[in-house]
Scaffold this active site. Structure first.
Site, PDB file in Angstrom:
ATOM      1  N   ASP A  26       0.831  -1.212   0.000  1.00 51.98           N
ATOM      2  CA  ASP A  26       0.000   0.000   0.000  1.00 51.98           C
ATOM      3  C   ASP A  26       0.862   1.257   0.000  1.00 51.98           C
ATOM      4  O   ASP A  26       2.014   1.237   0.409  1.00 51.98           O
ATOM      5  CB  ASP A  26      -0.851   0.029   1.279  1.00 51.98           C
ATOM      6  CG  ASP A  26      -2.236  -0.509   1.048  1.00 51.98           C
ATOM      7  OD1 ASP A  26      -2.551  -0.856  -0.098  1.00 51.98           O
ATOM      8  OD2 ASP A  26      -2.992  -0.591   2.031  1.00 51.98           O
ATOM      9  N   LYS A  34      -0.870   4.694  -4.980  1.00 50.99           N
ATOM     10  CA  LYS A  34      -0.798   5.736  -5.997  1.00 50.99           C
ATOM     11  C   LYS A  34       0.629   6.037  -6.437  1.00 50.99           C
ATOM     12  O   LYS A  34       0.856   6.830  -7.327  1.00 50.99           O
ATOM     13  CB  LYS A  34      -1.419   7.031  -5.465  1.00 50.99           C
ATOM     14  CG  LYS A  34      -2.875   6.885  -5.096  1.00 50.99           C
ATOM     15  CD  LYS A  34      -3.449   8.208  -4.618  1.00 50.99           C
ATOM     16  CE  LYS A  34      -4.850   8.051  -4.068  1.00 50.99           C
ATOM     17  NZ  LYS A  34      -4.898   7.607  -2.670  1.00 50.99           N
ATOM     18  N   MET A  69      -8.765   9.827   8.195  1.00 49.95           N
ATOM     19  CA  MET A  69      -9.242  10.315   6.889  1.00 49.95           C
ATOM     20  C   MET A  69     -10.191  11.506   7.057  1.00 49.95           C
ATOM     21  O   MET A  69     -11.182  11.623   6.331  1.00 49.95           O
ATOM     22  CB  MET A  69      -9.956   9.180   6.118  1.00 49.95           C
ATOM     23  CG  MET A  69      -9.024   8.039   5.781  1.00 49.95           C
ATOM     24  SD  MET A  69      -9.869   6.612   5.072  1.00 49.95           S
ATOM     25  CE  MET A  69     -10.366   5.724   6.537  1.00 49.95           C
TER      26      MET A  69
HETATM   27  N1  SAH Z   1      -5.009   0.807   8.502  1.00 51.71           N
HETATM   28  C1  SAH Z   1      -4.498   2.134   8.740  1.00 51.71           C
HETATM   29  C2  SAH Z   1      -5.506   3.203   8.363  1.00 51.71           C
HETATM   30  C3  SAH Z   1      -5.846   3.218   6.887  1.00 51.71           C
HETATM   31  S1  SAH Z   1      -6.907   4.531   6.472  1.00 51.71           S
HETATM   32  C4  SAH Z   1      -4.089   2.257  10.207  1.00 51.71           C
HETATM   33  O1  SAH Z   1      -4.395   1.359  11.012  1.00 51.71           O
HETATM   34  O2  SAH Z   1      -3.425   3.244  10.543  1.00 51.71           O
HETATM   35  C5  SAH Z   1      -5.753   5.794   6.015  1.00 51.71           C
HETATM   36  C6  SAH Z   1      -5.740   6.876   7.072  1.00 51.71           C
HETATM   37  O3  SAH Z   1      -4.932   6.485   8.173  1.00 51.71           O
HETATM   38  C7  SAH Z   1      -5.126   8.188   6.619  1.00 51.71           C
HETATM   39  O4  SAH Z   1      -6.025   8.971   5.876  1.00 51.71           O
HETATM   40  C8  SAH Z   1      -4.807   8.824   7.948  1.00 51.71           C
HETATM   41  O5  SAH Z   1      -5.971   9.320   8.565  1.00 51.71           O
HETATM   42  C9  SAH Z   1      -4.342   7.624   8.754  1.00 51.71           C
HETATM   43  N2  SAH Z   1      -2.872   7.468   8.732  1.00 51.71           N
HETATM   44  C10 SAH Z   1      -2.181   6.414   8.262  1.00 51.71           C
HETATM   45  N3  SAH Z   1      -0.858   6.581   8.488  1.00 51.71           N
HETATM   46  C11 SAH Z   1      -0.724   7.762   9.127  1.00 51.71           C
HETATM   47  C12 SAH Z   1       0.373   8.477   9.667  1.00 51.71           C
HETATM   48  N4  SAH Z   1       1.632   8.019   9.584  1.00 51.71           N
HETATM   49  N5  SAH Z   1       0.130   9.665  10.275  1.00 51.71           N
HETATM   50  C13 SAH Z   1      -1.120  10.141  10.398  1.00 51.71           C
HETATM   51  N6  SAH Z   1      -2.196   9.507   9.908  1.00 51.71           N
HETATM   52  C14 SAH Z   1      -2.014   8.326   9.300  1.00 51.71           C
END
Ligand code: SAH
Length: 262
Positions: free
Chosen positions: A43, A65, A182
């Site tokens: 991802d 992306k 998000m």
């Molecule tokens: N499975 C992931 C979430 C996927 S949805 C998890 O458990 O973290 C994607 C969202 O995760 C992003 O839009 C953001 O809100 C958050 N996100 C993922 N990595 C991040 C990071 N390093 N810092 C801040 N937000 C993050």
């Protein structure tokens, strides 16, 4: 590390949580699965330092992306994983944070299991947890909160979406911290709805790129949220934390995995 070879029998698929970004926050189980994989579907939010743990001969397929195009459609990713597993590959699906927190991991497991493929899941540290800790904020400090809600700011197309007003009223009366994934692009709407049940002075933090060298954050109030985000130029991926625990930030020492922030 040996790369398992095709046997003709179905291979396995392991959904692996890559954590929020800092490679040192990987679990040992995640590291072993990455090193053992013959094919990895990666991802967008997974950092290069983590992908570098893959065995030298492993095939790496970016399904986010970063190939320059829009993200690969979910159905196509599932199809690719299924055919790799059917070829006997040891497949790792590397996902940001935890695979079962807003990562569509559940849909992938359902699809693969329906096709008779063995699926394993390795937890990762979800970004909502890491983002808050990286500021030194105790998510459920008992002086400030009785619990926490992980909630998405981005509904599935066609879905009615989160009832922010009901959530705000519950968060207020039950003293819950809201951790919003998000949420940056919809911040104005979320702010307006939450204000129906939470005071404008409720402390809020927004953390972008948590645990990475590029981490930045702001602290503000619910009443000023959307303006503060655009003024600071924060964008995705960010976590929005709403609740009195954020007021503990000023007193708390930064956690060691906050490398650089502010
Ligand atoms: N499975 C992931 C979430 C996927 S949805 C998890 O458990 O973290 C994607 C969202 O995760 C992003 O839009 C953001 O809100 C958050 N996100 C993922 N990595 C991040 C990071 N390093 N810092 C801040 N937000 C993050």
């Amino acid at each position: 590390m040996n790369i398992p070879t095709s046997t003709g029998a179905n291979g396995t698929v392991t959904l692996v949580g890559a954590g929020p970004g800092d490679p040192e926050l990987l679990t040992l189980k995640a590291l072993k699965a990455i090193q053992n994989a013959s094919v990895l579907f990666v991802d967008d939010l997974v950092s290069d330092e983590i992908v570098a743990f893959a065995a030298p001969g492993a095939r790496i397929v970016y399904v986010g992306k970063r190939g320059g195009c829009k993200s690969t459609p979910q159905a196509f990713i599932e199809k690719l994983m299924l055919s790799a597993a059917r070829e006997g590959e040891t497949v790792v699906r590397l996902k940001g944070g935890d695979p079962f927190i807003f990562g569509r991991g559940g849909e992938e497991v359902e699809h693969l299991q329906a096709a008779g493929i063995q699926v394993n899941v390795v937890n990762g540290i979800t970004s909502g947890l890491a983002a808050v800790t990286s500021l030194g904020v105790p998510l459920t400090h008992r002086r400030h909160a009785h619990g926490v809600v992980f909630v998405t700011g981005h509904a599935k197309p066609g879905d009615i979406g989160t009832d922010w007003r009901a959530l705000a009223a519950t968060a207020h009366s039950a003293r819950l911290t809201l951790v919003i994934y998000m949420g940056v692009s919809g911040a104005k709407h979320i702010q307006n709805e939450l204000l129906a049940g939470l005071p404008a002075a409720t402390p809020v933090a927004v953390v972008q790129n948590a645990t990475l060298a590029s981490q930045r954050h702001i602290t503000t109030t619910l009443g000023a949220l959307a303006g503060a985000i655009s003024e600071a130029g924060l964008s995705s991926p960010s976590i929005i934390v709403v609740g009195d625990v954020v007021s503990a930030l000023a007193q708390a020492a930064a956690h060691p995995h906050a490398r650089r922030t502010g």
